[in-house]
Design a protein around this motif. Structure first.
Motif, PDB file in Angstrom:
ATOM      1  N   ARG A   5       0.837  -1.199   0.000  1.00  5.39           N
ATOM      2  CA  ARG A   5       0.000   0.000   0.000  1.00  5.39           C
ATOM      3  C   ARG A   5       0.876   1.254   0.000  1.00  5.39           C
ATOM      4  O   ARG A   5       0.611   2.206  -0.726  1.00  5.39           O
ATOM      5  CB  ARG A   5      -0.930  -0.003   1.196  1.00  5.39           C
ATOM      6  CG  ARG A   5      -1.817   1.235   1.253  1.00  5.39           C
ATOM      7  CD  ARG A   5      -2.857   1.105   2.291  1.00  5.39           C
ATOM      8  NE  ARG A   5      -3.835   0.149   1.783  1.00  5.39           N
ATOM      9  CZ  ARG A   5      -4.864  -0.301   2.468  1.00  5.39           C
ATOM     10  NH1 ARG A   5      -5.065   0.087   3.689  1.00  5.39           N
ATOM     11  NH2 ARG A   5      -5.696  -1.152   1.933  1.00  5.39           N
ATOM     12  N   LYS A   6       1.925   1.239   0.805  1.00  4.30           N
ATOM     13  CA  LYS A   6       2.846   2.378   0.864  1.00  4.30           C
ATOM     14  C   LYS A   6       3.491   2.614  -0.505  1.00  4.30           C
ATOM     15  O   LYS A   6       3.605   3.751  -0.966  1.00  4.30           O
ATOM     16  CB  LYS A   6       3.912   2.126   1.926  1.00  4.30           C
ATOM     17  CG  LYS A   6       4.832   3.278   2.171  1.00  4.30           C
ATOM     18  CD  LYS A   6       5.789   2.974   3.309  1.00  4.30           C
ATOM     19  CE  LYS A   6       6.742   4.124   3.524  1.00  4.30           C
ATOM     20  NZ  LYS A   6       7.698   3.837   4.607  1.00  4.30           N
ATOM     21  N   THR A  12       1.708   6.449  -6.990  1.00  8.30           N
ATOM     22  CA  THR A  12       0.595   7.312  -7.375  1.00  8.30           C
ATOM     23  C   THR A  12       1.020   8.770  -7.320  1.00  8.30           C
ATOM     24  O   THR A  12       0.743   9.544  -8.247  1.00  8.30           O
ATOM     25  CB  THR A  12      -0.619   7.066  -6.458  1.00  8.30           C
ATOM     26  OG1 THR A  12      -1.036   5.713  -6.615  1.00  8.30           O
ATOM     27  CG2 THR A  12      -1.767   7.978  -6.801  1.00  8.30           C
ATOM     28  N   ALA A  13       1.705   9.142  -6.267  1.00  2.00           N
ATOM     29  CA  ALA A  13       2.163  10.521  -6.107  1.00  2.00           C
ATOM     30  C   ALA A  13       3.137  10.922  -7.218  1.00  2.00           C
ATOM     31  O   ALA A  13       3.201  12.090  -7.589  1.00  2.00           O
ATOM     32  CB  ALA A  13       2.818  10.698  -4.736  1.00  2.00           C
ATOM     33  N   ARG A  14       3.854   9.943  -7.761  1.00  2.00           N
ATOM     34  CA  ARG A  14       4.804  10.213  -8.846  1.00  2.00           C
ATOM     35  C   ARG A  14       4.137  10.169 -10.218  1.00  2.00           C
ATOM     36  O   ARG A  14       4.804  10.308 -11.237  1.00  2.00           O
ATOM     37  CB  ARG A  14       5.953   9.203  -8.776  1.00  2.00           C
ATOM     38  CG  ARG A  14       6.811   9.432  -7.528  1.00  2.00           C
ATOM     39  CD  ARG A  14       7.870   8.385  -7.288  1.00  2.00           C
ATOM     40  NE  ARG A  14       8.566   7.955  -8.476  1.00  2.00           N
ATOM     41  CZ  ARG A  14       9.251   6.816  -8.558  1.00  2.00           C
ATOM     42  NH1 ARG A  14       9.329   6.016  -7.510  1.00  2.00           N
ATOM     43  NH2 ARG A  14       9.862   6.489  -9.669  1.00  2.00           N
ATOM     44  N   LEU A  38      -7.330   2.931  -4.007  1.00  2.24           N
ATOM     45  CA  LEU A  38      -6.028   3.515  -3.684  1.00  2.24           C
ATOM     46  C   LEU A  38      -5.495   4.483  -4.734  1.00  2.24           C
ATOM     47  O   LEU A  38      -4.655   5.322  -4.427  1.00  2.24           O
ATOM     48  CB  LEU A  38      -4.996   2.401  -3.482  1.00  2.24           C
ATOM     49  CG  LEU A  38      -5.227   1.440  -2.329  1.00  2.24           C
ATOM     50  CD1 LEU A  38      -4.244   0.290  -2.401  1.00  2.24           C
ATOM     51  CD2 LEU A  38      -5.105   2.176  -1.007  1.00  2.24           C
ATOM     52  N   VAL A  39      -5.950   4.342  -5.963  1.00  4.30           N
ATOM     53  CA  VAL A  39      -5.359   5.076  -7.084  1.00  4.30           C
ATOM     54  C   VAL A  39      -6.414   5.997  -7.705  1.00  4.30           C
ATOM     55  O   VAL A  39      -7.551   5.569  -7.922  1.00  4.30           O
ATOM     56  CB  VAL A  39      -4.827   4.074  -8.144  1.00  4.30           C
ATOM     57  CG1 VAL A  39      -4.244   4.791  -9.340  1.00  4.30           C
ATOM     58  CG2 VAL A  39      -3.785   3.145  -7.515  1.00  4.30           C
TER      59      VAL A  39
END
Length: 108
Positions: A5-6, A12-14, A38-39
């Motif tokens: 998950r991390k 995702t942030a990238r 999550l996305v």
């Protein structure tokens, strides 16, 4: 699962794009559901590999009815049998496992 998950959050942030391979089965549906939690929507692409002659009738309609993304369908240029025949003509063979396993396997 925490590590995965991390990593998903980091990717995702990238701006990573997550490709979800979807067969129409329950495992694909579960994975799609987990990823969509999550996305962000615009970072998900859903892909289905069309099986040609052996494709279940209506599977693509079923997938489209259970997702909120466009469905990208890909198809091989040859059937499975054509690929096997091509491999045989080029001297490729299939073995059931590494040589050590084959040599010790009981005769059938």
């Amino acid at each position: 699962m925490l590590i995965e998950r991390k990593k998903i959050v980091e990717l995702t942030a990238r701006g990573a794009i997550f490709y979800v391979s979807h067969s129409g089965g329950k495992d694909s549906q579960a994975m799609y559901c987990a990823i969509t939690r999550l996305v962000p929507h615009d970072q998900i692409a859903v892909v289905h590999a069309d099986l040609g002659e052996v494709e279940w009738e209506g599977v693509q309609d079923h997938i489209r009815a259970t997702i909120s993304h466009p469905l990208d369908v890909v198809r091989a240029g040859k059937t499975f049998i054509e690929m096997v025949d091509t491999g045989r003509r080029h001297g490729q063979t299939c073995h059931p496992g590494p040589p050590a396993q084959r040599d010790n396997a009981p005769a059938i």
